[in-house]
Scaffold this active site. Structure first.
Site, PDB file in Angstrom:
ATOM      1  N   ASN A   1      20.494 -26.462 -32.728  1.00 59.62           N
ATOM      2  CA  ASN A   1      21.111 -27.787 -32.769  1.00 59.62           C
ATOM      3  C   ASN A   1      20.273 -28.739 -31.927  1.00 59.62           C
ATOM      4  O   ASN A   1      19.561 -28.293 -31.022  1.00 59.62           O
ATOM      5  CB  ASN A   1      22.514 -27.732 -32.143  1.00 59.62           C
TER       6      ASN A   1
HETATM    7 CA    CA Z   1      29.290 -25.982 -33.953  1.00 52.95          CA
END
Ligand code: CA
Ligand code: CTP
Length: 223
Positions: A34
């Protein structure tokens, strides 16, 4: 005069903070992750330290410089982060600011995947353990206060409130990360503190200021 130096509203409290992304290997040179600079998690750890807490900082491979004056545990993957968190317990409070990858590649290659005649790799994924939910639902030794984060692009309060209940944490710090807010990757944050009995909307402010306010709330809650 000197006595005040040893104090602080969180003196004698042990606090855990997770921060940064996790990297889930595809092969030795590639990963999925991420987006996370680790800036907000680092600022929170520093604010808690400045309030006198003993801080354990569990971080994935983030760009942000590591904070001083605390135990820093470096991890790569979500699986490693969960193990490091469990090893750091018990704590009075835990703040889960990490942007944990939701999935890992089930069988990461041990040698580099090569481009062979235009053949495309097919990756198979498994869901990572939810570290926040695991700690929130502990039957014994649960921290007195468990704080999660929710970065949302739509229906921020609604999604984050549902997330608080689903994961079983006490508070959620929710923020709107739609690209047009410019929040993602910046020095500022605009958050909502979601608690069982209501929501506080904080004005947009520097990440250090968000961290200080959160540390103040945590000190009040643990007092
Ligand atoms: Ca997540
Ligand atoms: N979190 C965690 N472990 C995971 C995933 C998330 O500890 N495997 C924590 C994050 O650190 C954060 C909170 O859970 O404090 C919310 O993360 P988020 O990604 O918003 O929640 P998810 O349940 O993964 O939902 P989504 O589908 O929106 O990604």
């Amino acid at each position: 005069v000197g006595l005040a130096l040893a104090g602080g509203p969180l003196a004698g409290k042990r606090v855990l903070v997770t921060s940064g992304p996790t990297h889930e290997p595809i092969d030795p040179v590639r990963y999925i992750a991420n987006r996370s600079s680790g800036a907000q998690g680092t600022a929170i750890a520093e604010a808690l330290r400045d309030f006198g807490a003993e801080v354990v900082f569990v971080t994935g491979p983030a760009d942000a410089a590591r904070p001083g004056g605390m135990e820093v545990v470096e991890v790569e993957s979500a699986t490693e982060m969960l193990a490091a968190v469990e090893a750091a317990l018990p704590v009075h409070a835990a703040v889960f600011a990490a942007a944990v990858a939701d999935w890992r590649v089930t069988s990461a290659a041990t040698s580099k995947i090569k481009k062979v005649g235009g053949k495309l790799p097919v990756l198979e994924f498994a869901e990572n353990p939810d570290i926040l939910a695991t700690v929130s639902r502990m039957k014994t030794g649960r921290p007195d206060l468990v704080v999660g984060f929710a970065a949302e692009t739509d229906d921020v309060i609604e999604n984050a409130s549902a997330k608080r209940l689903r994961k079983g944490c006490d508070w959620i710090v929710a923020n709107d990360v739609r690209p047009e807010t410019g929040i993602m990757g910046g020095d500022e944050n605009a958050v909502h503190l979601i608690m069982e009995d209501g929501v506080e909307d904080w004005p947009r402010m520097g990440k250090a200021e968000v961290a200080k306010r959160l540390a103040e709330r945590i000190a009040e809650a643990l007092a």
